[in-house]
Design a protein around this motif. Structure first.
Motif, PDB file in Angstrom:
ATOM      1  N   SER A   1      -4.943  -9.991  -1.616  1.00 44.02           N
ATOM      2  CA  SER A   1      -4.903  -8.597  -1.158  1.00 44.02           C
ATOM      3  C   SER A   1      -3.718  -8.301  -0.254  1.00 44.02           C
ATOM      4  O   SER A   1      -3.553  -7.166   0.209  1.00 44.02           O
ATOM      5  CB  SER A   1      -6.193  -8.271  -0.396  1.00 44.02           C
ATOM      6  OG  SER A   1      -7.329  -8.617  -1.138  1.00 44.02           O
ATOM      7  N   LEU A   2      -2.878  -9.326   0.018  1.00 42.37           N
ATOM      8  CA  LEU A   2      -1.772  -9.143   0.953  1.00 42.37           C
ATOM      9  C   LEU A   2      -0.746  -8.139   0.426  1.00 42.37           C
ATOM     10  O   LEU A   2      -0.199  -7.326   1.181  1.00 42.37           O
ATOM     11  CB  LEU A   2      -1.119 -10.499   1.228  1.00 42.37           C
ATOM     12  CG  LEU A   2      -0.246 -10.597   2.485  1.00 42.37           C
ATOM     13  CD1 LEU A   2      -1.074 -10.306   3.717  1.00 42.37           C
ATOM     14  CD2 LEU A   2       0.393 -11.981   2.579  1.00 42.37           C
ATOM     15  N   GLU A   3      -0.500  -8.160  -0.876  1.00 39.88           N
ATOM     16  CA  GLU A   3       0.493  -7.248  -1.459  1.00 39.88           C
ATOM     17  C   GLU A   3       0.035  -5.791  -1.350  1.00 39.88           C
ATOM     18  O   GLU A   3       0.822  -4.897  -1.016  1.00 39.88           O
ATOM     19  CB  GLU A   3       0.716  -7.614  -2.928  1.00 39.88           C
ATOM     20  CG  GLU A   3       1.853  -6.848  -3.570  1.00 39.88           C
ATOM     21  CD  GLU A   3       2.106  -7.308  -4.997  1.00 39.88           C
ATOM     22  OE1 GLU A   3       2.909  -6.655  -5.681  1.00 39.88           O
ATOM     23  OE2 GLU A   3       1.482  -8.314  -5.414  1.00 39.88           O
ATOM     24  N   GLY A   4      -1.238  -5.531  -1.613  1.00 39.41           N
ATOM     25  CA  GLY A   4      -1.756  -4.177  -1.476  1.00 39.41           C
ATOM     26  C   GLY A   4      -1.710  -3.684  -0.038  1.00 39.41           C
ATOM     27  O   GLY A   4      -1.420  -2.506   0.221  1.00 39.41           O
ATOM     28  N   LEU A   5      -1.989  -4.593   0.922  1.00 41.81           N
ATOM     29  CA  LEU A   5      -1.896  -4.212   2.326  1.00 41.81           C
ATOM     30  C   LEU A   5      -0.468  -3.860   2.728  1.00 41.81           C
ATOM     31  O   LEU A   5      -0.225  -2.910   3.480  1.00 41.81           O
ATOM     32  CB  LEU A   5      -2.399  -5.359   3.212  1.00 41.81           C
ATOM     33  CG  LEU A   5      -3.902  -5.416   3.488  1.00 41.81           C
ATOM     34  CD1 LEU A   5      -4.239  -6.666   4.277  1.00 41.81           C
ATOM     35  CD2 LEU A   5      -4.346  -4.189   4.247  1.00 41.81           C
ATOM     36  N   GLU A   6       0.525  -4.611   2.200  1.00 45.39           N
ATOM     37  CA  GLU A   6       1.925  -4.323   2.505  1.00 45.39           C
ATOM     38  C   GLU A   6       2.337  -2.943   1.988  1.00 45.39           C
ATOM     39  O   GLU A   6       3.106  -2.236   2.636  1.00 45.39           O
ATOM     40  CB  GLU A   6       2.816  -5.401   1.893  1.00 45.39           C
ATOM     41  CG  GLU A   6       2.742  -6.734   2.611  1.00 45.39           C
ATOM     42  CD  GLU A   6       3.662  -7.763   1.983  1.00 45.39           C
ATOM     43  OE1 GLU A   6       4.445  -7.381   1.092  1.00 45.39           O
ATOM     44  OE2 GLU A   6       3.581  -8.940   2.372  1.00 45.39           O
ATOM     45  N   GLU A   7       1.825  -2.543   0.823  1.00 46.30           N
ATOM     46  CA  GLU A   7       2.140  -1.220   0.296  1.00 46.30           C
ATOM     47  C   GLU A   7       1.597  -0.102   1.192  1.00 46.30           C
ATOM     48  O   GLU A   7       2.212   0.953   1.331  1.00 46.30           O
ATOM     49  CB  GLU A   7       1.569  -1.073  -1.113  1.00 46.30           C
ATOM     50  CG  GLU A   7       2.269  -1.932  -2.153  1.00 46.30           C
ATOM     51  CD  GLU A   7       1.666  -1.761  -3.524  1.00 46.30           C
ATOM     52  OE1 GLU A   7       0.715  -0.947  -3.658  1.00 46.30           O
ATOM     53  OE2 GLU A   7       2.113  -2.436  -4.460  1.00 46.30           O
ATOM     54  N   ILE A   8       0.434  -0.345   1.811  1.00 50.75           N
ATOM     55  CA  ILE A   8      -0.186   0.702   2.643  1.00 50.75           C
ATOM     56  C   ILE A   8       0.490   0.776   4.011  1.00 50.75           C
ATOM     57  O   ILE A   8       0.892   1.859   4.456  1.00 50.75           O
ATOM     58  CB  ILE A   8      -1.692   0.437   2.798  1.00 50.75           C
ATOM     59  CG1 ILE A   8      -2.388   0.568   1.442  1.00 50.75           C
ATOM     60  CG2 ILE A   8      -2.314   1.416   3.784  1.00 50.75           C
ATOM     61  CD1 ILE A   8      -3.831   0.142   1.452  1.00 50.75           C
ATOM     62  N   VAL A   9       0.642  -0.389   4.697  1.00 49.27           N
ATOM     63  CA  VAL A   9       1.174  -0.378   6.065  1.00 49.27           C
ATOM     64  C   VAL A   9       2.697  -0.403   6.092  1.00 49.27           C
ATOM     65  O   VAL A   9       3.297  -0.207   7.160  1.00 49.27           O
ATOM     66  CB  VAL A   9       0.605  -1.565   6.878  1.00 49.27           C
ATOM     67  CG1 VAL A   9      -0.898  -1.455   6.982  1.00 49.27           C
ATOM     68  CG2 VAL A   9       0.997  -2.901   6.268  1.00 49.27           C
ATOM     69  N   MET A  10       3.356  -0.653   4.952  1.00 46.09           N
ATOM     70  CA  MET A  10       4.823  -0.668   4.836  1.00 46.09           C
ATOM     71  C   MET A  10       5.456  -1.717   5.763  1.00 46.09           C
ATOM     72  O   MET A  10       6.564  -1.535   6.265  1.00 46.09           O
ATOM     73  CB  MET A  10       5.394   0.720   5.164  1.00 46.09           C
ATOM     74  CG  MET A  10       4.734   1.869   4.439  1.00 46.09           C
ATOM     75  SD  MET A  10       5.056   1.866   2.689  1.00 46.09           S
ATOM     76  CE  MET A  10       6.750   2.367   2.648  1.00 46.09           C
ATOM     77  N   ASP A  11       4.748  -2.827   5.985  1.00 42.04           N
ATOM     78  CA  ASP A  11       5.278  -3.876   6.869  1.00 42.04           C
ATOM     79  C   ASP A  11       4.566  -5.177   6.527  1.00 42.04           C
ATOM     80  O   ASP A  11       3.327  -5.242   6.579  1.00 42.04           O
ATOM     81  CB  ASP A  11       5.055  -3.488   8.332  1.00 42.04           C
ATOM     82  CG  ASP A  11       5.804  -4.416   9.279  1.00 42.04           C
ATOM     83  OD1 ASP A  11       6.459  -5.345   8.783  1.00 42.04           O
ATOM     84  OD2 ASP A  11       5.721  -4.197  10.508  1.00 42.04           O
ATOM     85  N   SER A  12       5.335  -6.207   6.193  1.00 37.99           N
ATOM     86  CA  SER A  12       4.726  -7.491   5.812  1.00 37.99           C
ATOM     87  C   SER A  12       4.115  -8.199   7.026  1.00 37.99           C
ATOM     88  O   SER A  12       3.081  -8.870   6.920  1.00 37.99           O
ATOM     89  CB  SER A  12       5.778  -8.382   5.146  1.00 37.99           C
ATOM     90  OG  SER A  12       6.868  -8.589   6.037  1.00 37.99           O
ATOM     91  N   ALA A  13       4.746  -8.046   8.205  1.00 37.17           N
ATOM     92  CA  ALA A  13       4.213  -8.702   9.405  1.00 37.17           C
ATOM     93  C   ALA A  13       2.863  -8.105   9.781  1.00 37.17           C
ATOM     94  O   ALA A  13       1.932  -8.833  10.161  1.00 37.17           O
ATOM     95  CB  ALA A  13       5.208  -8.555  10.556  1.00 37.17           C
TER      96      ALA A  13
END
Length: 477
Positions: A158-170
């Motif tokens: 689910s990390l990739e979907g979270l990055e799309e929402i928050v616009m930040d990998s960290a």
């Protein structure tokens, strides 16, 4: 104070030439003053005139020929509608009401979205309290809460979907780590369903707010482009909404525009003899925030002056453009630089001359485009009419040809029928002359019937042959 043209025409035709000596009875004092100012006719307003007008209104259908009570009622209803539209400042050429409604709805949506987002935070915070510090923004928090659901099911996939929402990998990695070591309580699937549905509604509200802001921006660029270029669409719309309309805002002096929205503070200061407010709604502009504390009052006064000029240009110009707003914004920027560095700004006369030249060019270009569009529209209309006329002519020609073909076919059928009738009569007469029995003649009838569809030359030859046969048979007898 201007007399209506219909009333002026009516009075000019009804009054005698020496109308200075005439005294009119008018029910309304304002109308009497307008008539006196425009036409120089003395008007009397009083109790007797009011009684006479009331009697005329009561018996008006009986006094005027061709006027019924029903038509008078319709006229009164139409007048009432016109008066009501004028009272609510209904104008088809302006969309001030749309701007007022949209900015009011925008402010209401901001309040509601903040309230609902806080409700989602407090509701989902029981299950995942660490998410509040990682994602402080309201709409993004609702999206993340809807995406995560049960924090125990969150994994590396689910990390990739979270990055799309928050616009930040960290941030996405921090959310994943916090979900593994969270101190929140467990939550049932039914509670999660309710939280997700509520989060979905808050997200849809925030999306609708973005669309409404774009709509407001487009409306402001159409109605008040100079004001929106100077102070921004949202602040300009708030000024128009607080004033009631763009026309009312244009009528205000700069001192009123400066404190517009701070009426309570103004009256409180006047009552307590304290310091009056320096700014109202224009405080939300970026210029006042960028100015130093000692210069905020000066720049607010200068900005209010420019806002008044921009609103008057937008209200009374035939083709509104943003040229003047851009020039006025440059002047405010120069005044800010003057307060900070001491660099002298340009004079207002020079800036306005440049703006007038550019505005004339823009207006000429707009008119040229409008003329081109009008020409194209006329050409399309002309082609459409020509196509319709051609189609009508073709239909008429086809109908004429069809009628001619039908007439020719009917004539041919008549000729064939006439040709068939003598042949049948000859065939019936021949067995009677020869004295042959009916049974013997029943066989050749179908043969003669088959010979009905024959060319005219062949028919004539057959007739000659039959006549010769008849002569021979008579000679033998």
């Amino acid at each position: 104070g201007v007399l209506h043209e219909d009333l002026r025409l009516l009075l000019d035709t009804a009054l005698p030439p020496k109308r200075k000596k005439v005294v009119l009875g008018v029910g309304d004092a304002k109308m009497g003053a307008a008539v006196l100012e425009e036409l120089g006719v003395q008007c009397q307003t009083g109790g007797v005139v009011a009684e006479l007008m009331r009697g005329i209104r009561l018996h008006f259908p009986a006094l005027v020929r061709g006027l019924t009570a029903q038509s008078a009622a319709k006229a009164q209803l139409g007048l009432g509608h016109s008066y009501s539209r004028a009272k609510v400042k209904f104008n088809v050429h302006r969309v001030d009401n749309m701007i007022i409604q949209s900015i009011s709805l925008l402010d209401q949506l901001d309040k509601d979205i903040n309230t609902f987002s806080m409700r989602v935070r407090s509701w989902y915070g029981y299950h995942f309290p660490e998410l509040i510090k990682i994602v402080p923004e309201n709409s993004m928090y609702c999206r993340v809460a809807k995406f995560i659901g049960n924090r125990r099911e969150l994994s590396e996939e689910s990390l990739e979907g979270l990055e799309e929402i928050v616009m930040d990998s960290a941030k996405a990695q921090a959310i994943l780590e916090a979900s593994r070591s969270s101190m929140g309580m467990d939550i049932s699937p039914l509670d999660l369903i309710n939280i997700e549905s509520f989060s979905r509604r808050v997200i849809s509200l925030s999306d609708y707010r973005k669309g409404l802001q774009e709509y407001l921006r487009s409306k402001m660029s159409q109605v008040a482009p100079s004001l929106s270029a100077l102070i921004g669409e949202v602040v300009g719309a708030r000024l128009i909404s607080h004033a009631g309309s763009l026309t009312n805002l244009a009528k205000y002096p700069a001192s009123t525009v400066q404190i517009l929205g701070a009426e309570k503070a103004l009256f409180r200061a006047l009552k307590t003899r304290g310091n009056t407010p320096k700014y109202g709604l224009i405080f939300h502009s970026t210029f006042i925030g960028r100015a130093a504390a000692k210069n905020k009052g000066r720049i607010s006064r200068y900005l209010a002056n420019k806002c008044t000029i921009a609103s008057r240009i937008d209200c009374f110009s035939e083709v509104p453009t943003s040229v003047f707003g851009d020039k006025l914004r440059e002047q405010v920027e120069e005044r800010l630089a003057f307060y900070e560095t001491g660099e002298p700004p340009r004079k207002n006369l020079e800036v306005m001359k440049e703006a007038v030249v550019e505005a004339n060019e823009v207006v000429a270009e707009v008119k040229r485009r409008q003329e081109k569009k009008e020409k194209k529209r006329k050409k399309r209309e002309k082609r459409r009419l020509e196509a319709l006329a051609a189609a009508a002519e073709e239909a008429a020609e086809n109908s004429v040809l069809e009628t001619e073909e039908n007439d020719v076919g009917a004539k041919k059928k008549k000729k064939k029928k006439k040709q068939q009738q003598p042949e049948e009569s000859e065939a019936e007469a021949e067995p009677q002359e020869n004295g042959v029995e009916e049974e013997e003649e029943e066989e050749p009838l179908p043969k003669k019937k088959r010979k009905v569809v024959v060319e005219p030359e062949e028919e004539e030859e057959e007739k000659k042959k039959k006549k010769k046969k008849k002569k021979k048979a008579v000679a033998q007898d």
